[in-house]
Write a protein that holds these residues in place. Structure first.
Motif, PDB file in Angstrom:
ATOM      1  N   SER A 467     -46.611   3.488  -2.792  1.00  0.00           N
ATOM      2  CA  SER A 467     -46.888   3.707  -4.292  1.00  0.00           C
ATOM      3  C   SER A 467     -45.621   3.040  -5.134  1.00  0.00           C
ATOM      4  O   SER A 467     -45.918   2.434  -6.095  1.00  0.00           O
ATOM      5  CB  SER A 467     -46.966   5.248  -4.777  1.00  0.00           C
ATOM      6  N   TYR A 471     -46.072  -0.018  -7.548  1.00  0.00           N
ATOM      7  CA  TYR A 471     -45.410   0.111  -8.987  1.00  0.00           C
ATOM      8  C   TYR A 471     -44.719  -1.145  -9.437  1.00  0.00           C
ATOM      9  O   TYR A 471     -44.774  -1.620 -10.563  1.00  0.00           O
ATOM     10  CB  TYR A 471     -44.704   1.483  -9.211  1.00  0.00           C
ATOM     11  N   ASN A 492     -53.118   0.974 -11.667  1.00  0.00           N
ATOM     12  CA  ASN A 492     -54.494   1.860 -11.184  1.00  0.00           C
ATOM     13  C   ASN A 492     -54.411   2.157  -9.722  1.00  0.00           C
ATOM     14  O   ASN A 492     -54.890   3.121  -9.309  1.00  0.00           O
ATOM     15  CB  ASN A 492     -55.809   1.165 -11.634  1.00  0.00           C
ATOM     16  N   VAL A 494     -51.796   2.818  -7.944  1.00  0.00           N
ATOM     17  CA  VAL A 494     -50.740   3.980  -7.794  1.00  0.00           C
ATOM     18  C   VAL A 494     -51.487   5.109  -8.364  1.00  0.00           C
ATOM     19  O   VAL A 494     -51.432   6.245  -7.716  1.00  0.00           O
ATOM     20  CB  VAL A 494     -49.582   3.572  -8.707  1.00  0.00           C
ATOM     21  N   ILE A 495     -52.278   5.217  -9.509  1.00  0.00           N
ATOM     22  CA  ILE A 495     -52.744   6.222 -10.372  1.00  0.00           C
ATOM     23  C   ILE A 495     -53.855   7.058  -9.397  1.00  0.00           C
ATOM     24  O   ILE A 495     -53.965   8.072  -9.543  1.00  0.00           O
ATOM     25  CB  ILE A 495     -52.978   5.870 -11.674  1.00  0.00           C
ATOM     26  N   ASN A 496     -54.890   5.982  -9.033  1.00  0.00           N
ATOM     27  CA  ASN A 496     -55.760   6.431  -8.439  1.00  0.00           C
ATOM     28  C   ASN A 496     -55.738   6.871  -6.733  1.00  0.00           C
ATOM     29  O   ASN A 496     -56.512   7.778  -6.486  1.00  0.00           O
ATOM     30  CB  ASN A 496     -56.972   5.350  -8.372  1.00  0.00           C
ATOM     31  N   TYR A 498     -52.537   7.200  -5.122  1.00  0.00           N
ATOM     32  CA  TYR A 498     -51.280   7.764  -4.679  1.00  0.00           C
ATOM     33  C   TYR A 498     -51.289   8.694  -5.964  1.00  0.00           C
ATOM     34  O   TYR A 498     -49.745   8.800  -6.487  1.00  0.00           O
ATOM     35  CB  TYR A 498     -50.145   6.800  -4.409  1.00  0.00           C
ATOM     36  N   SER A 499     -51.882   9.611  -6.351  1.00  0.00           N
ATOM     37  CA  SER A 499     -51.779  10.450  -7.608  1.00  0.00           C
ATOM     38  C   SER A 499     -50.990  11.588  -7.185  1.00  0.00           C
ATOM     39  O   SER A 499     -50.353  12.014  -8.210  1.00  0.00           O
ATOM     40  CB  SER A 499     -53.197  11.069  -7.947  1.00  0.00           C
ATOM     41  N   LYS A 501     -48.073  11.251  -5.951  1.00  0.00           N
ATOM     42  CA  LYS A 501     -46.613  10.565  -5.690  1.00  0.00           C
ATOM     43  C   LYS A 501     -46.078  10.350  -7.064  1.00  0.00           C
ATOM     44  O   LYS A 501     -46.567  10.291  -7.983  1.00  0.00           O
ATOM     45  CB  LYS A 501     -46.502   9.201  -4.889  1.00  0.00           C
ATOM     46  N   TYR A 503     -44.502   8.198  -8.492  1.00  0.00           N
ATOM     47  CA  TYR A 503     -44.524   7.033  -9.306  1.00  0.00           C
ATOM     48  C   TYR A 503     -45.959   6.886 -10.124  1.00  0.00           C
ATOM     49  O   TYR A 503     -45.935   5.911 -10.788  1.00  0.00           O
ATOM     50  CB  TYR A 503     -44.343   5.758  -8.287  1.00  0.00           C
ATOM     51  N   LYS A 504     -46.701   7.882 -10.000  1.00  0.00           N
ATOM     52  CA  LYS A 504     -47.795   7.913 -10.984  1.00  0.00           C
ATOM     53  C   LYS A 504     -47.562   8.154 -12.272  1.00  0.00           C
ATOM     54  O   LYS A 504     -48.102   7.311 -13.126  1.00  0.00           O
ATOM     55  CB  LYS A 504     -48.740   9.018 -10.568  1.00  0.00           C
ATOM     56  N   LEU A 508     -48.374   5.350 -15.235  1.00  0.00           N
ATOM     57  CA  LEU A 508     -49.002   5.938 -16.515  1.00  0.00           C
ATOM     58  C   LEU A 508     -48.344   5.321 -17.804  1.00  0.00           C
ATOM     59  O   LEU A 508     -48.821   5.010 -18.873  1.00  0.00           O
ATOM     60  CB  LEU A 508     -49.202   7.466 -16.457  1.00  0.00           C
TER      61      LEU A 508
END
Length: 550
Positions: A467, A471, A492, A494-496, A498-499, A501, A503-504, A508
């Motif tokens: 992640s 990022y 996205n 990272v967000i989807n 590795y939510s 983690k 780094y989300k 964001l």
């Protein structure tokens, strides 16, 4: 008769013992200095070589003997004038000025007008601008009156050079027009018009610049000035959006044949025209032609730079872009452009480093999840590595065997490669690597594949590192490569995926900042609220609150 005979003998011995040698050294050195000048309209001289400095010092020393011991000689004036000019070329302007002032005080000197011109030059170099311009005006007026065209030309060119140095471009244009109105030499007129075109360019006066460059051909330009003015005319057409006219003018230059030695410069401009017309394949073809045909010329470096930009911004082929930025940085000598290429290299270094880390981490995660994959890869590696060792051993044995024979008598070697041919072959091989699917043995030989190793950290830790790299890649695309669609893709990811983690929140916030700068405040605020509501201990919590006005 006796007195007359003594005077003649003094002149004879002075000339052959001292002045002749001084004048010979000075004339040779001055010719070297002037020959080095590529632009007549330059106010400051380039620094001299140590040899030229030494030669001018010899001139000064020889002339000082005449000034000290042969004051009655006919060469006394000559020695003062030569000394002043030698000091001027050494950029010892104050000492040069003293000599020109000394000569100006002597009655009826044959160098009076020329000396006044050099005195004016020293005033300007010493920043006595009013006095220098006043003397230059006097020199121009006297030269016209006495029909001394060469001195009038030199004084006018130097005055224009001074105004250019001071960036008084409109005054320089006015001086060019005044010069042209009194000029009889058609070749010099062409030179002045070419210079006017360049000055109008600096003033962003496109129409007058085009007219000036076109007017050069109405006179008798030298071969060089004809080419330069026509090339500048074609370039200016392209810069003002008249790309079809520019293309036609460049093709006319290219296919005339008389400018064969400047073909690389014409092609460079033509490639840029095709780039502006979005005829990308044509542009690439031309820049590659320059890169391969004119390797030793500066245009090769600029072609590499244009290729790098095309591959980066229009093809999104970052491997090729990286390759050409590297070539440009090694070929271009202009410091600013070289630094520009080196800066892009550093960005791609980071990108490829992050992507390699990402590939390695994904493979390690696969090994943790699927042990059979690790076993298969280990077996394949061992087989390929043993084959690599065997091939390496054979090559070493052949090299040892052939080493006992002269190069031209080696068995089974009809064609012996020269070092140059070997280098060219290696270069060609390396340039084809990206287009060739390499075997595992070849990848091992290149050091691109290592023996599989089972990860020593947990899958959760690997996920955090993945992640982080996703990022970092997204951030690089957003801030330095300026490719927002790629940045959004990685954020996205990272967000989807590795939510859970840390780094989300970073992803964001980066996305929210992007939407905010693109006037999509509602989207941005939604993302900032997610951070504010869910990550109270994160470093970006306070920043998200500020964005929301909380």
């Amino acid at each position: 008769i006796s007195l007359s005979g003594c005077s003649l003998w003094r002149d004879f011995t002075t000339y052959f013992n001292t002045y002749y040698n001084a004048k010979t050294i000075f004339d040779r050195t001055e010719e070297e200095i002037l020959k080095k000048r590529t632009d007549l309209f330059v106010f400051r001289l380039d620094p001299l070589t140590s040899q030229q400095m030494n030669d001018l010092t010899k001139v000064i020393e020889k002339c000082s003997k005449i000034l000290q011991f042969d004051k009655e000689s006919s060469f006394f004036d000559d020695a003062i004038f030569l000394t002043g000019k030698a000091f001027y070329y050494q950029q010892e302007y104050a000492r040069a000025q003293r000599k020109f002032i000394e000569l100006a005080s002597l009655p009826s000197s044959k160098f009076a007008l020329e000396n006044k011109f050099w005195l004016a030059k020293t005033h300007l170099q010493l920043r006595n601008f009013d006095e220098g311009i006043k003397l230059l005006n006097e020199v121009q007026a006297e030269a016209l009156q006495k029909d001394e065209e060469e001195i009038f030309t030199d004084a006018s060119i130097f005055k224009i050079a001074f105004y250019l140095y001071r960036q008084e471009y409109q005054t320089a244009v006015d001086e060019c027009n005044n010069f042209l109105s009194n000029l009889k030499n058609d070749e010099t007129a062409a030179l002045v018009l070419y210079q006017m075109g360049k000055i109008y360019n600096l003033l962003n006066d496109t129409e007058n610049a085009l007219n000036a460059f076109a007017s050069v051909l109405k006179h008798s330009p030298t071969f060089e000035i004809e080419f330069e003015s026509r090339l500048e005319y074609a370039k200016l057409l392209g810069e003002t959006g008249k790309v079809d006219e520019s293309e036609a003018a460049l093709n006319e230059l290219l296919y005339q044949g008389k400018f064969k030695n400047q073909e690389d410069r014409i092609l460079l401009e033509l490639g840029q025209i095709y780039d502006k017309k979005d005829e990308i394949d044509k542009a690439i073809s031309i820049f590659m032609q320059i890169d391969s045909t004119y390797k030793q010329k500066p245009t090769a470096g600029f072609s590499d730079l244009f290729l790098a930009k095309i591959y980066e911004h229009k093809k999104r082929d970052y491997d090729s872009s990286y390759k050409y930025y590297n070539k440009a940085a090694s070929r271009i000598f202009d410091r600013d452009i070289k630094n520009q290429a080196a800066s892009r290299n550093r960005i791609f270094d980071k990108l490829f480093s992050y992507k390699k880390n990402l590939a390695d981490l994904n493979l390690q995660l696969t090994y943790l999840i699927d042990n059979s994959k690790f076993i298969r890869d280990s077996v394949d590696y061992e087989i390929a590595y043993n084959q690599y060792l065997e091939e390496t051993k054979k090559k070493q044995e052949q090299a040892t065997q052939f080493g006992n024979f002269p190069a031209t008598q080696r068995p089974f070697q009809r064609d012996v490669e020269t070092p140059q041919q070997k280098t060219q072959k290696q270069s060609a091989d390396s340039s084809n690597l990206s287009n060739k699917k390499l075997s595992l043995v070849e990848l091992i030989a290149l050091g691109k594949v290592k023996k599989p190793v089972k990860p020593k950290i947990s899958a959760d830790s690997i996920g955090t590192l993945i992640s982080q790299n996703l990022y970092n890649i997204g951030n690089l695309f957003l801030t330095e490569l300026e490719v927002p669609d790629s940045a959004i893709f990685y954020f996205n990811e990272v967000i989807n995926k590795y939510s859970d983690k840390p780094y989300k929140a970073d992803a964001l916030f980066a996305l929210g900042t992007y939407y905010e700068t693109n006037n999509q405040k509602e989207k941005a605020d939604i993302l900032f609220k997610v951070i504010y509501n869910n990550y109270p201990n994160h470093k970006l919590y306070t920043e998200a609150g500020k964005k929301l006005g909380l």
